[in-house]
Design a protein around this motif. Structure first.
Motif, PDB file in Angstrom:
ATOM      1  N   GLU A 138       0.831  -1.213   0.000  1.00  0.00           N
ATOM      2  CA  GLU A 138       0.000   0.000   0.000  1.00  0.00           C
ATOM      3  C   GLU A 138       0.866   1.264   0.000  1.00  0.00           C
ATOM      4  N   GLU A 139       2.057   1.193   0.620  1.00  0.00           N
ATOM      5  CA  GLU A 139       2.955   2.353   0.663  1.00  0.00           C
ATOM      6  C   GLU A 139       3.647   2.569  -0.684  1.00  0.00           C
ATOM      7  N   LEU A 140       3.845   1.510  -1.439  1.00  0.00           N
ATOM      8  CA  LEU A 140       4.579   1.614  -2.698  1.00  0.00           C
ATOM      9  C   LEU A 140       3.691   1.992  -3.875  1.00  0.00           C
ATOM     10  N   ILE A 141       2.482   1.432  -3.923  1.00  0.00           N
ATOM     11  CA  ILE A 141       1.611   1.670  -5.070  1.00  0.00           C
ATOM     12  C   ILE A 141       1.318   3.167  -5.201  1.00  0.00           C
ATOM     13  N   GLY A 142       1.566   3.699  -6.382  1.00  0.00           N
ATOM     14  CA  GLY A 142       1.326   5.120  -6.648  1.00  0.00           C
ATOM     15  C   GLY A 142       2.516   6.003  -6.348  1.00  0.00           C
ATOM     16  N   GLN A 143       3.601   5.423  -5.761  1.00  0.00           N
ATOM     17  CA  GLN A 143       4.793   6.202  -5.439  1.00  0.00           C
ATOM     18  C   GLN A 143       5.891   5.953  -6.487  1.00  0.00           C
ATOM     19  N   SER A 144       6.739   6.958  -6.712  1.00  0.00           N
ATOM     20  CA  SER A 144       7.818   6.847  -7.684  1.00  0.00           C
ATOM     21  C   SER A 144       8.949   5.975  -7.138  1.00  0.00           C
ATOM     22  N   PHE A 145       9.646   5.312  -8.027  1.00  0.00           N
ATOM     23  CA  PHE A 145      10.801   4.495  -7.623  1.00  0.00           C
ATOM     24  C   PHE A 145      12.006   5.355  -7.266  1.00  0.00           C
ATOM     25  N   GLU A 146      12.046   6.601  -7.722  1.00  0.00           N
ATOM     26  CA  GLU A 146      13.252   7.422  -7.610  1.00  0.00           C
ATOM     27  C   GLU A 146      13.718   7.669  -6.177  1.00  0.00           C
ATOM     28  N   PRO A 147      12.803   7.952  -5.209  1.00  0.00           N
ATOM     29  CA  PRO A 147      13.286   8.180  -3.839  1.00  0.00           C
ATOM     30  C   PRO A 147      13.981   6.974  -3.218  1.00  0.00           C
ATOM     31  N   LEU A 148      13.750   5.789  -3.761  1.00  0.00           N
ATOM     32  CA  LEU A 148      14.389   4.592  -3.221  1.00  0.00           C
ATOM     33  C   LEU A 148      15.853   4.491  -3.631  1.00  0.00           C
ATOM     34  N   ILE A 149      16.212   5.104  -4.737  1.00  0.00           N
ATOM     35  CA  ILE A 149      17.541   4.907  -5.324  1.00  0.00           C
ATOM     36  C   ILE A 149      18.599   5.680  -4.536  1.00  0.00           C
ATOM     37  N   GLU A 150      19.747   5.037  -4.305  1.00  0.00           N
ATOM     38  CA  GLU A 150      20.867   5.707  -3.654  1.00  0.00           C
ATOM     39  C   GLU A 150      21.302   6.904  -4.499  1.00  0.00           C
ATOM     40  N   GLU A 151      21.685   7.987  -3.842  1.00  0.00           N
ATOM     41  CA  GLU A 151      21.944   9.257  -4.507  1.00  0.00           C
ATOM     42  C   GLU A 151      22.951   9.123  -5.651  1.00  0.00           C
ATOM     43  N   SER A 152      24.034   8.386  -5.415  1.00  0.00           N
ATOM     44  CA  SER A 152      25.070   8.279  -6.436  1.00  0.00           C
ATOM     45  C   SER A 152      24.614   7.514  -7.676  1.00  0.00           C
ATOM     46  N   MET A 153      23.492   6.768  -7.563  1.00  0.00           N
ATOM     47  CA  MET A 153      23.008   5.958  -8.684  1.00  0.00           C
ATOM     48  C   MET A 153      21.742   6.519  -9.326  1.00  0.00           C
ATOM     49  N   LYS A 154      21.269   7.648  -8.836  1.00  0.00           N
ATOM     50  CA  LYS A 154      19.979   8.162  -9.323  1.00  0.00           C
ATOM     51  C   LYS A 154      20.005   8.520 -10.802  1.00  0.00           C
ATOM     52  N   ALA A 155      20.966   9.318 -11.211  1.00  0.00           N
ATOM     53  CA  ALA A 155      21.016   9.760 -12.607  1.00  0.00           C
ATOM     54  C   ALA A 155      21.138   8.556 -13.543  1.00  0.00           C
ATOM     55  N   PHE A 156      22.000   7.620 -13.196  1.00  0.00           N
ATOM     56  CA  PHE A 156      22.201   6.426 -14.018  1.00  0.00           C
ATOM     57  C   PHE A 156      20.900   5.619 -14.127  1.00  0.00           C
ATOM     58  N   THR A 157      20.215   5.409 -12.991  1.00  0.00           N
ATOM     59  CA  THR A 157      18.991   4.596 -12.987  1.00  0.00           C
ATOM     60  C   THR A 157      17.874   5.291 -13.748  1.00  0.00           C
ATOM     61  N   GLN A 158      17.780   6.610 -13.615  1.00  0.00           N
ATOM     62  CA  GLN A 158      16.766   7.364 -14.367  1.00  0.00           C
ATOM     63  C   GLN A 158      16.999   7.249 -15.875  1.00  0.00           C
ATOM     64  N   GLU A 159      18.261   7.272 -16.279  1.00  0.00           N
ATOM     65  CA  GLU A 159      18.573   7.117 -17.712  1.00  0.00           C
ATOM     66  C   GLU A 159      18.138   5.753 -18.226  1.00  0.00           C
ATOM     67  N   ARG A 160      18.334   4.711 -17.407  1.00  0.00           N
ATOM     68  CA  ARG A 160      17.927   3.365 -17.832  1.00  0.00           C
ATOM     69  C   ARG A 160      16.406   3.276 -17.958  1.00  0.00           C
ATOM     70  N   PHE A 161      15.686   3.959 -17.066  1.00  0.00           N
ATOM     71  CA  PHE A 161      14.224   3.972 -17.130  1.00  0.00           C
ATOM     72  C   PHE A 161      13.754   4.689 -18.401  1.00  0.00           C
ATOM     73  N   GLN A 162      14.412   5.816 -18.713  1.00  0.00           N
ATOM     74  CA  GLN A 162      14.045   6.556 -19.924  1.00  0.00           C
ATOM     75  C   GLN A 162      14.306   5.717 -21.177  1.00  0.00           C
ATOM     76  N   ASP A 163      15.409   4.969 -21.185  1.00  0.00           N
ATOM     77  CA  ASP A 163      15.701   4.095 -22.316  1.00  0.00           C
ATOM     78  C   ASP A 163      14.622   3.023 -22.468  1.00  0.00           C
ATOM     79  N   SER A 164      14.127   2.512 -21.350  1.00  0.00           N
ATOM     80  CA  SER A 164      13.060   1.506 -21.412  1.00  0.00           C
ATOM     81  C   SER A 164      11.794   2.087 -22.021  1.00  0.00           C
ATOM     82  N   LYS A 165      11.511   3.341 -21.718  1.00  0.00           N
ATOM     83  CA  LYS A 165      10.336   4.003 -22.271  1.00  0.00           C
ATOM     84  C   LYS A 165      10.462   4.211 -23.786  1.00  0.00           C
ATOM     85  N   GLU A 166      11.693   4.167 -24.275  1.00  0.00           N
ATOM     86  CA  GLU A 166      11.935   4.326 -25.711  1.00  0.00           C
ATOM     87  C   GLU A 166      12.044   2.969 -26.408  1.00  0.00           C
TER      88      GLU A 166
END
Length: 365
Positions: free
Chosen positions: A52-80
């Motif tokens: 219930e806490e996860l549904i509707g929430q973004s995955f981004e706050p879970l990601i460690e700070e040093s890996m955020k930009a990299f993980t966001q890029e992988r998500f954007q690639d998946s959308k493409e």
């Protein structure tokens, strides 16, 4: 649709749901904004959050700070419409966890509807890799230290052994009694110095091999004066003046053999590369400021052209004035490596035919 087809579709949907919810890996579905639409129990276990806490929430706050930009890029690639597999890390209540993630688009005939994801918890494997990297780095550091020990023996020991041989040969000849006593005194002093060097190195190697602490308290004033005294014959032959300005009660908790070797090398260089056109002047200063000891060794010798040789100054087997004095190009390399392993820094100022200043900073602990 006949009843058999409806029953088969129902069974297929139930099977998919069962697989989704009970798969041993973390299975999740993200909308195109990166918000969780579906998660199984393994996602909840890894993240520490309820469904219930996860549904509707973004995955981004879970990601460690040093890996955020990299993980966001992988998500954007998946959308493409580019399936992705990568490693990332998340922050949980139990610390950082490492994941091997596979993302691929979920689509109909015309467009991408969501991003399907599978994540495997590889924290234990990653922690072992990190520990192995640390162990490898530590092993390299120990190997570097052992290599420096070898170079100290090969380089620093040459001079006193050569001196001892020279004094011994003199004693084989017919010397006046006063001269013989002087040579014997020099010989004894040289052998004592060799004994000190060997004792320091043997103790240090023994401590390193047993894993014990290799550092000890060093009286900077007494140590530098003792080393200067070791060069008294060279100082006399060069008709040099030596000025010592060392703070009283100056102590450093460090690797004694390294400290001795550094001072010996710098004083030896100042005497070897002196100018024959003027009286030789050498000064050694040492003082404490903000828990850092600064040692300055200054001479008025032949100097160096740092514009041309500056980048090679501390490299192995580099000789810059072979016509002036013998050497194998290890002295400054050894000094630089020792200072690095002691957590310190060395800088150089020099001008041709004017002299050289070496400035060393070392932490007191």
């Amino acid at each position: 649709m006949d009843i058999n087809k409806e029953f088969e579709l129902y069974q297929f949907e139930k099977l998919n749901q069962t697989l989704f919810l009970n798969h041993p890996d973390a299975i999740f579905l993200l909308d195109l904004e990166g918000k969780f639409m579906m998660v199984n129990e393994e996602v909840c276990r890894i993240t520490g959050y309820d469904r219930e806490e996860l549904i509707g929430q973004s995955f981004e706050p879970l990601i460690e700070e040093s890996m955020k930009a990299f993980t966001q890029e992988r998500f954007q690639d998946s959308k493409e419409d580019k399936p992705q597999r990568y490693e990332t890390s998340i922050v949980t209540e139990n610390g950082i966890k490492y994941l091997d993630v596979t993302n691929f688009p979920l689509k109909n005939d015309t467009r991408i509807l969501a991003i399907f994801g599978i994540a495997k918890d590889i924290t234990e494997k990653k922690q072992k890799e990190i520990e192995l990297e640390k162990y490898t780095a530590l092993l390299k550091e120990h190997n570097d230290e052992l290599e420096i020990f070898r170079k100290i023996l090969a380089h620093d020991m040459r001079k006193p052994v050569a001196n001892a041989l020279g004094f011994a040969r003199l004693l084989q000849g017919n010397l006046p009694e006063s001269k013989e006593k002087q040579v014997k005194r020099y010989l004894l002093h040289t052998v004592e110095s060799v004994d000190v060097m060997l004792r320091d190195l043997n103790e240090l190697i023994a401590l390193q091999s047993t894993g014990k602490e290799s550092k000890e308290e060093v009286d900077v004033n007494k140590t530098i004066k003792r080393i200067v005294n070791f060069f008294q014959e060279e100082i006399r032959q060069a008709n040099a003046s030596v000025d010592l300005e060392i703070a009283d009660n100056l102590q450093i908790h460090t690797i004694k053999a390294y400290f001795n070797s550094i001072i010996r090398n710098l004083i030896s260089n100042a005497l070897k590369y002196r100018s024959l056109d003027r009286p030789t002047m050498l000064s050694v200063k040492a003082f404490l400021h903000d828990a850092v000891i600064t040692i300055i060794v200054k001479d008025n010798g032949i100097g160096m052209d740092l514009t041309n040789i500056g980048k090679e100054l501390f490299q192995m087997h580099r000789r810059f004035a072979p016509k002036v004095a013998e050497g194998n190009g290890l002295g400054l390399y050894i000094v630089n490596q020792q200072i690095r392993l002691m957590g310190g820094h060395i800088s150089v100022e020099s001008e041709v035919d004017k002299g050289t200043i070496f400035t060393i900073t070392l932490p007191t602990h």
